[in-house]
Design a protein around this motif. Structure first.
Motif, PDB file in Angstrom:
ATOM      1  N   SER A 130      -0.255  -6.339   6.031  1.00  0.00           N
ATOM      2  CA  SER A 130       0.029  -6.638   4.625  1.00  0.00           C
ATOM      3  C   SER A 130      -0.755  -7.863   4.180  1.00  0.00           C
ATOM      4  N   GLY A 131      -0.631  -8.175   2.900  1.00  0.00           N
ATOM      5  CA  GLY A 131      -1.266  -9.373   2.374  1.00  0.00           C
ATOM      6  C   GLY A 131      -0.781 -10.631   3.058  1.00  0.00           C
ATOM      7  N   PHE A 191       0.807  -1.216   0.000  1.00  0.00           N
ATOM      8  CA  PHE A 191       0.000   0.000   0.000  1.00  0.00           C
ATOM      9  C   PHE A 191       0.840   1.266   0.000  1.00  0.00           C
ATOM     10  N   GLY A 192       1.940   1.264   0.768  1.00  0.00           N
ATOM     11  CA  GLY A 192       2.782   2.457   0.813  1.00  0.00           C
ATOM     12  C   GLY A 192       3.709   2.464   2.006  1.00  0.00           C
ATOM     13  N   GLY A 193       4.565   3.475   2.058  1.00  0.00           N
ATOM     14  CA  GLY A 193       5.562   3.579   3.111  1.00  0.00           C
ATOM     15  C   GLY A 193       4.987   3.765   4.499  1.00  0.00           C
ATOM     16  N   ALA A 194       3.772   4.290   4.598  1.00  0.00           N
ATOM     17  CA  ALA A 194       3.160   4.512   5.905  1.00  0.00           C
ATOM     18  C   ALA A 194       2.675   3.209   6.548  1.00  0.00           C
ATOM     19  N   LYS A 195       2.880   2.088   5.843  1.00  0.00           N
ATOM     20  CA  LYS A 195       2.554   0.784   6.411  1.00  0.00           C
ATOM     21  C   LYS A 195       3.801  -0.056   6.665  1.00  0.00           C
ATOM     22  N   ARG A 196       4.975   0.457   6.289  1.00  0.00           N
ATOM     23  CA  ARG A 196       6.192  -0.358   6.384  1.00  0.00           C
ATOM     24  C   ARG A 196       7.066   0.104   7.550  1.00  0.00           C
ATOM     25  N   SER A 241      -3.372   9.140  13.909  1.00  0.00           N
ATOM     26  CA  SER A 241      -3.515   7.810  13.314  1.00  0.00           C
ATOM     27  C   SER A 241      -4.792   7.146  13.823  1.00  0.00           C
ATOM     28  N   PRO A 242      -5.405   6.290  13.017  1.00  0.00           N
ATOM     29  CA  PRO A 242      -4.971   5.925  11.667  1.00  0.00           C
ATOM     30  C   PRO A 242      -5.412   6.970  10.642  1.00  0.00           C
ATOM     31  N   CYS A 243      -4.543   7.259   9.694  1.00  0.00           N
ATOM     32  CA  CYS A 243      -4.880   8.231   8.649  1.00  0.00           C
ATOM     33  C   CYS A 243      -5.241   7.554   7.335  1.00  0.00           C
ATOM     34  N   PHE A 244      -4.867   6.276   7.200  1.00  0.00           N
ATOM     35  CA  PHE A 244      -5.147   5.468   5.999  1.00  0.00           C
ATOM     36  C   PHE A 244      -4.517   6.062   4.734  1.00  0.00           C
TER      37      PHE A 244
END
Length: 330
Positions: free
Chosen positions: A261-262, A186-191, A303-306
């Motif tokens: 994540s998946g 999804f993006g860096g805000a999840k890693r 957060s969470p900002c999605f």
């Protein structure tokens, strides 16, 4: 025409895994065949979902309308299904069931789908706060409530794992064997930061454990950096396996440390112990759907900002989440 059901499946791995809750709900109610119509990115998951009779691949590039390919598929499957249930909320996802002459076409109210969908549902976020519940609720009859919500389940292929063990030199070990999955599409805000995964990996090795790093080809650089940073028994499999291979590998580990994540959803559906790290997303919406799941989260006012990337530029929801919080759960 038959009473078989066609589920138009999503393109995200996690959403596809959660779709199995809908499959399980439908199987409780009927003995008719359940088919999946899925993009190539997630279609293989259907092979590991109990209750799915057949998975059809609709190979259309991301973002393309693909009207001719949809029409071709519809011609081959005309009048074969009694109901189609659409998980994606897009206009184009509703075209194929309509072209196929499916009489009952169920889906959420979405972008310009009136007519293409004739059984329009509204999401009830109060009654069904989890995304997997919202997906499963599409299989309910009008007025029916979602009782005893079924969690997603995946099965693995031990024969394929044994082939992978030979290919990658995965010898049997009495050591604790956690897997680290550092990716999140999804993006860096999840890693979570790579250096934090390194610290967790070092703690595992120092306590006598071995580690498998599992991820897609997009996680290869992260896997290489984590492997280099850990001085111990680490096997980096990032980018070296298919999605089905990843399922079979995760089926053999003791626990999985991952982002939202998946592969978090895959590990949960395999009933593994999961330590899930959340940043911009919410475990109140997409938690690890397992009784063995632990969530690590830095609760901030923003957060969470999605969002894919931190709109404030600091990503404190992840950088302020220290590795020791994960290590304690190990």
């Amino acid at each position: 025409m038959t009473s078989d059901t066609l589920i138009v499946a999503p393109s995200w791995i996690g959403d596809m895994v959660m779709t199995h809750s809908l499959v399980r709900l439908l199987r409780r109610k009927t003995d008719t065949s359940i088919h999946l119509l899925a993009p190539r990115s997630t279609a293989s998951l259907g092979l590991r979902m109990p209750g799915v009779s057949q998975t059809h691949v609709l190979d259309i590039p991301h973002g393309a309308l693909g009207l001719y390919r949809r029409w071709q598929w519809a011609r081959r499957h005309d009048q074969l299904f009694g109901q189609a249930i659409l998980i994606p909320n897009s206009f184009k996802s509703a075209i194929t069931p309509w072209l196929s002459g499916v009489p009952l076409r169920t889906g959420w109210k979405g972008e310009y789908r009136f007519g293409l969908i004739n059984d329009i549902r509204k999401r009830d976020v109060i009654e069904h706060p989890l995304m997997a519940q919202q997906i499963a609720a599409l299989g309910l009859d009008p007025g029916e409530s979602l009782k005893d919500f079924p969690l997603p389940q995946l099965v693995f292929d031990r024969g394929n794992f044994l082939k992978l063990a030979v290919k990658f030199g995965l010898s049997s070990t009495e050591k604790k064997l956690p897997a680290i999955s550092p990716g999140a599409d999804f993006g860096g805000a999840k890693r979570w930061p790579i250096s934090y995964f390194v610290q967790v990996g070092r703690a595992i090795v120092e306590n006598g454990g071995a580690i498998w790093l599992i991820g897609s080809d997009r996680d290869q650089s992260a896997g290489a950096l984590i492997s280099e940073g850990i001085d111990g028994e680490v096997i980096d499999l990032c980018g070296k396996t298919s999605l089905l291979d990843a399922i079979d590998l995760l089926s053999q580990v003791d626990q999985v440390i991952c982002n939202d994540s998946g592969l978090m959803h895959v590990a949960s559906a395999l009933e593994k112990k999961v330590i899930a790290i959340f940043g911009s997303t919410s475990p109140a919406f997409t938690p690890p759907l397992t009784k063995k799941g632990d969530v690590v989260q830095q609760k901030l006012s923003c957060s969470p900002c999605f969002e894919r990337e931190c709109p404030l530029g600091h990503t404190k929801c992840l950088y302020d989440l220290e590795p020791k919080k994960v290590i304690e759960l190990l």
